[in-house]
Design an enzyme around this catalytic site. Structure first.
Site, mmCIF file in Angstrom:
data_model
loop_
_atom_site.group_PDB
_atom_site.id
_atom_site.type_symbol
_atom_site.label_atom_id
_atom_site.label_comp_id
_atom_site.label_asym_id
_atom_site.label_seq_id
_atom_site.Cartn_x
_atom_site.Cartn_y
_atom_site.Cartn_z
ATOM 1 N N SER A 1 0.860 -1.175 0.000
ATOM 2 C CA SER A 1 0.000 0.000 0.000
ATOM 3 C C SER A 1 0.896 1.224 0.000
ATOM 4 C CB SER A 1 -0.890 0.005 1.254
ATOM 5 O OG SER A 1 -1.523 1.256 1.447
ATOM 6 N N TYR B 1 -1.992 0.233 10.693
ATOM 7 C CA TYR B 1 -1.986 -0.227 9.301
ATOM 8 C C TYR B 1 -0.703 0.190 8.607
ATOM 9 C CZ TYR B 1 -3.665 -0.908 4.497
ATOM 10 O OH TYR B 1 -3.806 -1.297 3.193
#
Length: 255
Positions: A140, A153
């Protein structure tokens, strides 16, 4: 480019929805025999039926990638694997570091990092045996920059990025390449909804005013493109964002 005969099996984790499902469809259309893994057996079985019905080849295998014994048993089915797409993962919560839930951090690390490690270690011999293997790590943009409320995250995706980068260094000289694809804002049915515990209002705010966030198909297209490059070409890192997103914290919204 059609896959070589020795590289025709592609394993996709987290294939029950979103980017994983879209990637499975595209790799199947590119000529791979796709093995779909996820915990939700009904979802991957339905997807396998869809892909087979379209004239391609797919099989479903229910798997929790955080269960190492189950992953090792799964890996025994393969003598040769051409492609592994480490897609399974996700985000939980958006609280600041000072008040974040440590259990959510632990679950994100287990899924995004340890799960990727488990499957990659278990299938690496089969990827090497293919003579032309590809490991894809779907990280990501969170693995390349921080943002408020994303600590857990972001930490997990940074670790996943480092896993890919280190593996590439360690196995250089073997017939396996390591590709990292790092998407920015992608609007899928489940990512934000899962992150906010099913709160549809909070999930909708993530994309509010963004005319065209990325879709699962957009990301799957970049994965399929990278995987189907000639074997000597390695796409080390591919960052893909919607035009409206300049960084993790700079997004143009038409409100």
């Amino acid at each position: 480019m059609a896959p070589a005969p020795a590289s025709r099996i592609a394993v996709v984790t987290g294939a029950s929805s979103g980017i994983g499902a879209a990637t499975a469809r595209q790799l199947a259309a590119a000529g791979y025999r796709v093995v779909l893994t996820a915990r939700r057996k009904d979802r991957i079985e339905a997807l396998a039926e869809e892909i087979n019905g379209a004239g391609h080849q797919a099989a479903a295998y229910a798997l929790d990638i955080t269960d190492r014994a189950a992953v090792d048993e799964f890996a025994t089915a393969f003598k040769s694997v051409g492609v592994l797409v480490n897609n399974a993962g996700g985000a939980l919560g958006a609280d600041p570091v000072a008040s974040a839930d440590p259990e959510q951090w632990r679950r994100m690390y287990e899924t995004n990092v340890i799960g990727t490690l488990n499957v990659t270690q278990a299938l690496l011999p089969a990827l090497t045996a293919s003579g032309d293997g590809t490991v894809v790590v779907l990280s990501s943009t969170a693995g390349h920059g921080t943002y408020e409320g994303g600590g857990g995250y972001v930490a997990a995706k940074h670790a996943e990025h480092v896993l890919a980068e280190t593996l590439r260094l360690e196995i250089v000289g073997t017939p396996v390449r390591v590709i990292e694809v790092a998407p920015g804002m992608v609007k899928t049915d489940e990512f934000a909804l899962t992150r906010f515990g099913g709160d549809a209002e909070k999930a909708a705010k993530v994309y509010a005013g963004v005319a065209e966030p990325l879709t699962a198909d957009d990301v799957a297209d970049t994965i399929s493109w990278a995987v189907t490059r000639p074997p000597h070409v390695n796409i080390d890192l591919l960052v893909v964002r919607p035009r409206a997103q300049a960084s993790n914290s700079k997004v143009h919204r038409e409100l």
